[in-house]
Write a protein that holds these residues in place. Structure first.
Motif, mmCIF file in Angstrom:
data_model
loop_
_atom_site.group_PDB
_atom_site.id
_atom_site.type_symbol
_atom_site.label_atom_id
_atom_site.label_comp_id
_atom_site.label_asym_id
_atom_site.label_seq_id
_atom_site.Cartn_x
_atom_site.Cartn_y
_atom_site.Cartn_z
ATOM 1 N N GLN A 5 0.837 -1.192 0.000
ATOM 2 C CA GLN A 5 0.000 0.000 0.000
ATOM 3 C C GLN A 5 0.877 1.250 0.000
ATOM 4 N N SER B 162 2.484 8.108 -5.037
ATOM 5 C CA SER B 162 2.018 7.114 -6.000
ATOM 6 C C SER B 162 3.185 6.216 -6.382
ATOM 7 N N LYS C 270 -8.295 7.530 -9.570
ATOM 8 C CA LYS C 270 -8.718 7.383 -10.961
ATOM 9 C C LYS C 270 -8.934 8.767 -11.556
ATOM 10 N N ASN D 172 -1.093 2.083 -11.969
ATOM 11 C CA ASN D 172 -1.292 1.521 -10.630
ATOM 12 C C ASN D 172 -2.144 2.502 -9.818
ATOM 13 N N PRO D 173 -3.400 2.185 -9.541
ATOM 14 C CA PRO D 173 -4.285 3.147 -8.874
ATOM 15 C C PRO D 173 -3.983 3.365 -7.399
ATOM 16 N N ASN D 174 -3.171 2.512 -6.773
ATOM 17 C CA ASN D 174 -2.922 2.662 -5.339
ATOM 18 C C ASN D 174 -2.168 3.942 -5.062
ATOM 19 N N ARG E 278 -7.387 4.288 -3.648
ATOM 20 C CA ARG E 278 -7.196 4.084 -5.090
ATOM 21 C C ARG E 278 -7.658 5.320 -5.846
#
Length: 345
Positions: free
Chosen positions: A86, A211, A287, A264-266, A285
């Protein structure tokens, strides 16, 4: 014991050439950006513009003036992944000189992460790490992406992959001063926003976003990133207890953050209560919302991105320093009217 990373002789010779030749960079265009960043540069029409100067801006070493800059700092912003993968953003503090660069390829941070920090047990050798050196007082900032090569309590060593400077745009000038170093931090954990967390976000004029490009990329252009975001107080919209909407303003066209979201949305967000020293960590997450019509109601925003929250950590009295606002950024129109969308939670 901490060891320096070895580099090829040719790399060091190239570095010497770059110092002797102003404006020269040792990095090729093919190793500056990963696929996520390139896609967004292409989509927004910025590819040709950024390609015209990126190889003179992005380096694989820390220039001498940046080495001196890091040495002057009493706080530093960091992004990395924890042992569960994470992504988190955090802030480290120390006396001026706690961040050092003994050579152009190495950064050493002489401090320990607090037990309340989500990255406290995560920075093992081999971990990708992002560094943001920021001096609020003069609005200067520099970025580093690298890899942890040595760690022991009180000392973290990082091998540099990429470095570049950022413009002062959107940074609100603040003067730091000592806080209550004797205060004992208290921690609260939740899976959604609650009233004190919403209050911090709703009055925040800035935050930090970490990110990571994920496992699809490799090389100098891959890994972790951390970036500053600034705007009017309350510019981050609280949609509900698990969702934030964030306006994205014009930047340097690298698209380091949004390019990472593409792969990678995390992500991890860090909000600081500058007056009281409280910290709000969010993991979730992200977007990009390319066609959301709300952007038309938010002066200066070019697009939006949405953040779905998985974890909320609030640490009270986390920072031994405080920051007093001196002046809002001249790039932020404080007179434009932003609708209030924040919802009660």
């Amino acid at each position: 014991m901490i060891y320096r990373q070895n580099r090829a002789t040719t790399s060091r010779m190239n570095w010497l050439v770059s110092i002797a030749t102003p404006g020269h960079s040792i990095m090729s265009q093919s190793n500056l950006f990963h696929q996520g960043e390139l896609r967004l540069q292409q989509r927004t029409g910025a590819r040709a513009q950024i390609a015209s100067y990126a190889d003179r801006m992005i380096r694989d070493f820390i220039p001498k003036q940046h080495q001196m800059f890091y040495l002057s700092l009493s706080y530093l912003f960091v992004g990395a992944t924890d042992q569960q993968g994470q992504v988190w953003a955090t802030v480290l503090t120390g006396q001026a000189g706690f961040v050092q660069s003994p050579d152009p390829y190495t950064l050493i941070i002489k401090t320990s992460l607090a037990d309340t920090d989500p990255l406290s047990d995560a920075l093992a050798p081999g971990t990708d790490i992002a560094i943001l050196g920021l001096d609020f007082n003069n609005r200067r900032r520099n970025r580093i992406s690298g890899t942890v090569v040595g760690y022991k309590p009180g000392c973290l060593q990082i091998a540099v992959k990429q470095t570049f400077g950022n413009c002062p745009r959107y940074i609100h000038a603040r003067q730091y001063e000592p806080g209550n170093s004797a205060a004992k931090p208290s921690i609260e954990r939740f899976s959604a926003l609650y009233k004190p967390a919403v209050e911090i976000i709703s009055r925040a004029d800035s935050f930090f976003v970490a990110s990571h490009s994920g496992s699809q990329t490799n090389g100098n252009c891959s890994g972790a990133d951390i970036s500053y975001r600034g705007g009017q107080p309350g510019f981050v919209i609280v949609d509900n207890s698990n969702t934030l909407t964030v306006p994205d303003f014009a930047g340097n066209f690298h698209f380091n953050t949004l390019g990472n979201f593409e792969l990678n949305p995390n992500a991890g967000l860090l909000f600081i209560d500058f007056e009281h020293g409280d910290i709000l960590y969010l993991n979730g997450r992200a977007k990009v919302l390319w066609d959301d019509t709300l952007v038309q109601c938010l002066p200066g925003a070019e697009r939006l991105w949405q953040f779905k929250i998985d974890t909320v950590i609030k640490v009270s009295d986390a920072l031994p320093i405080r920051f007093q606002l001196q002046e809002y950024s001249p790039y932020v129109d404080m007179h434009s009217i932003w609708p209030s969308y924040n919802q009660a939670v």
